[in-house]
Design an enzyme around this catalytic site. Structure first.
Site, short mmCIF file in Angstrom:
data_model
loop_
_atom_site.label_atom_id
_atom_site.label_comp_id
_atom_site.label_asym_id
_atom_site.label_seq_id
_atom_site.Cartn_x
_atom_site.Cartn_y
_atom_site.Cartn_z
N ASP A 1 -12.23 -6.57 -1.91
CA ASP A 1 -13.21 -6.62 -0.83
C ASP A 1 -14.47 -5.83 -1.23
OD1 ASP A 1 -10.62 -4.92 0.93
OD2 ASP A 1 -11.97 -4.06 -0.56
N ASP B 1 -17.15 -3.27 0.29
CA ASP B 1 -17.46 -2.38 1.40
C ASP B 1 -18.86 -1.79 1.23
OD1 ASP B 1 -14.88 -2.84 2.24
OD2 ASP B 1 -14.07 -1.02 1.33
N ASP C 1 -11.39 10.03 -2.60
CA ASP C 1 -10.23 10.60 -3.28
C ASP C 1 -10.42 10.76 -4.79
OD1 ASP C 1 -10.20 7.83 -3.49
OD2 ASP C 1 -8.16 7.56 -2.73
P1 ATP Z 1 -8.23 -1.57 -3.03
O1 ATP Z 1 -8.80 -2.47 -4.08
O2 ATP Z 1 -6.76 -1.37 -3.17
O3 ATP Z 1 -8.63 -1.93 -1.63
P2 ATP Z 1 -9.93 0.65 -2.64
O4 ATP Z 1 -10.44 1.67 -3.61
O5 ATP Z 1 -10.93 -0.27 -2.03
O6 ATP Z 1 -8.81 -0.14 -3.39
P3 ATP Z 1 -9.18 1.34 0.03
O7 ATP Z 1 -7.87 1.83 0.50
O8 ATP Z 1 -9.63 -0.01 0.47
O9 ATP Z 1 -9.14 1.44 -1.56
O10 ATP Z 1 -10.24 2.44 0.42
C1 ATP Z 1 -11.65 2.25 0.22
C2 ATP Z 1 -12.27 3.52 -0.30
O11 ATP Z 1 -12.10 4.57 0.66
C3 ATP Z 1 -11.66 4.07 -1.59
O12 ATP Z 1 -12.24 3.47 -2.73
C4 ATP Z 1 -11.95 5.54 -1.49
O13 ATP Z 1 -13.27 5.80 -1.89
C5 ATP Z 1 -11.85 5.81 0.00
N1 ATP Z 1 -10.50 6.26 0.39
C6 ATP Z 1 -9.46 5.51 0.75
N2 ATP Z 1 -8.38 6.26 1.04
C7 ATP Z 1 -8.75 7.53 0.88
C8 ATP Z 1 -8.09 8.80 1.03
N3 ATP Z 1 -6.82 8.84 1.40
N4 ATP Z 1 -8.80 9.92 0.79
C9 ATP Z 1 -10.11 9.86 0.41
N5 ATP Z 1 -10.76 8.70 0.24
C10 ATP Z 1 -10.12 7.55 0.46
MG MG Z 2 -10.43 -1.73 -0.47
#
Ligand code: ATP
Ligand code: MG
Length: 425
Positions: free
Chosen positions: A73, A75, A150
């Site tokens: 996705d 964001d 994170d």
């Molecule tokens: P995916 O491709 O699995 O969706 P993602 O990196 O986009 O990976 P998400 O869970 O969708 O992960 O979260 C979006 C963003 O929000 C992450 O890239 C990170 O920057 C932030 N984030 C998510 N969870 C946490 C957390 N527990 N603590 C701090 N930041 C977080």
């Molecule tokens: Mg994501």
């Protein structure tokens, strides 16, 4: 309204985009990702910037584009407040009560999540042992929003207008080194939110990235804190590990780091007791990964959970006077510990119970139930894990009942011995 951003100089490398940001200056990496960004995410960012706001592509979308994989996705993060974003996009809705963000909706069910910059909450020094974050809903600036994330690789901001990546946290060097590193002290960041330990495993497995030694040590040190995390988040992350296309590596890391002892002790005991030549579970995980890749989509959740638990469950039932009761107790403990939703726990229970009959060619009435496709998929995974074709183990449906099957493999005597754990990856 914030002042308008100036136009990017055309053609050349941008020395310093003169965005009206305050706070520390990021390191700037010129790179053109525009062609690869979803056109609707581009629309959202362009409109926000045109209205004088800051808007960046953030998180997993930037990370995945930089490592050459397809983002799940896209964001957007902005300094516009949720109500301002809502006003700019008729096709949008505000979601979340605790932390409000805006979903901008496009055709085909596509959602561009647009969040206002947040900063990490101030920690209350009076209780320094308890770092658990309970409220992270404070608006902030772009650099603060990067710092609250994170991992460094998840905190890169892409500025579409200037075609640059903004890096406040050393994420670009970690992308180049292919390393998962927390932003700041790993044991602090893991104690703030223990689910990040599982997220580190997910990113390491999925992207085939290393985990920096300091972070790895903190994961081992903080593993017990996982028991304090919200149970639904834990189960959710475990499912993501099974679905991520690198379940083998993810569960290996979980085991190696000692996290299985906390989350699924039944599984870690089972693995520790396995003789060296017995690797059915790992081969099943390989097959899950292979099928996930072949389909380009994750397998059914019931199938994934059932396959993960089937082998230790079989072992738990061996020698039990009442096998049904033993199976029930085995699953119930796990369902309670992880708060496994009934919509998964119930079919997992039923499908695991039917597997021996299915393999023995005695599917009978079960063929007509909605669980039959899941059961067949599990049988396929088992067959492939043994290097067989499904046809070899699946007698024509409706055949008269044959001799009772032993299950998926003949019972083996287990040598009780703990396997040495390999060196950290
Ligand atoms: P995916 O491709 O699995 O969706 P993602 O990196 O986009 O990976 P998400 O869970 O969708 O992960 O979260 C979006 C963003 O929000 C992450 O890239 C990170 O920057 C932030 N984030 C998510 N969870 C946490 C957390 N527990 N603590 C701090 N930041 C977080
Ligand atoms: Mg994501």
């Amino acid at each position: 309204m914030p002042p308008q951003e100036p136009e990017a100089p055309s053609g050349g490398v941008l020395e310093s985009p003169s965005a009206p940001r305050s706070g520390p200056e990021p390191t700037i990496y010129p790179i053109d990702l525009e062609e690869q960004i979803d056109p609707d995410a581009v629309k959202v960012m362009r409109r926000l910037v045109k209205q004088g706001y800051e808007a960046y592509l953030v998180g997993g979308g930037v990370r995945d584009l930089l490592v050459g994989s397809t983002p799940k996705d896209f964001d957007v993060a902005t300094n516009a407040r949720p109500d301002d974003v809502r006003r700019l996009f008729r096709n949008s809705r505000i979601i979340g009560r605790r932390f409000r963000l805006v979903h901008v909706l496009f055709g085909g069910g596509k959602v561009i999540e647009t969040a206002t910059f947040r900063r990490a909450p101030q920690q209350d020094d009076s209780d320094s042992d308890d770092l658990l974050i309970r409220n992270d809903n404070v608006f902030g600036e772009a650099h603060q929003d990067a710092a609250r994330r994170d991992f460094t690789i998840n905190a890169l901001f892409y500025d579409l207008e200037h075609h640059v990546v903004l890096d406040w946290v050393g994420g670009m060097p970690d992308i180049e080194r292919r390393t998962v590193h927390t932003i700041g002290d790993p044991s602090v960041r893991f104690r703030e939110d223990p689910v990040r330990i599982l997220r580190a495993i997910k990113f390491s497995a999925r992207l085939d990235f290393g985990i920096s030694p300091e972070v790895y040590d903190a994961m081992v040190e903080c593993r017990a804190t996982l028991a304090r995390a919200a149970k639904p988040r834990l189960f959710d992350e475990l499912l993501k590990l099974l679905r991520c296309g690198a379940a083998h590596r993810a569960f290996w890391l979980l085991w190696e780091i000692g996290l299985l002892d906390v989350l699924l002790p039944e599984l870690s005991t089972f693995l520790a007791d396995q003789p060296d030549h017995e690797d059915t579970l790992w081969r099943l995980l390989d097959e899950i990964d292979r099928m996930t890749r072949e389909r380009g989509a994750p397998l059914d959740e019931v199938v994934l959970v059932a396959v993960l638990l089937a082998e230790p469950l079989k072992e738990a039932c061996q020698g039990a006077r009442d096998r049904v009761e033993a199976a029930y107790r085995f699953l119930e403990n796990i369902v309670d510990r992880l708060n496994m939703p009934r919509r998964i726990a119930e079919p997992v229970r039923r499908v695991i119970a039917i597997l021996p009959r299915l393999e023995g060619g005695r599917a009978g009435r079960f063929q007509r139930t909605s669980l039959y496709p899941a059961a067949l998929e599990i049988a396929t995974l088992y067959a492939r894990a043994r290097g067989e074709e499904l046809a070899d183990i699946e007698p024509p449906l409706g055949e008269p009942a044959g001799a009772p099957s032993e299950g998926f493999a003949p019972a083996k005597r287990r040598r009780r011995r703990r396997k040495p754990r390999p060196e950290p990856a």
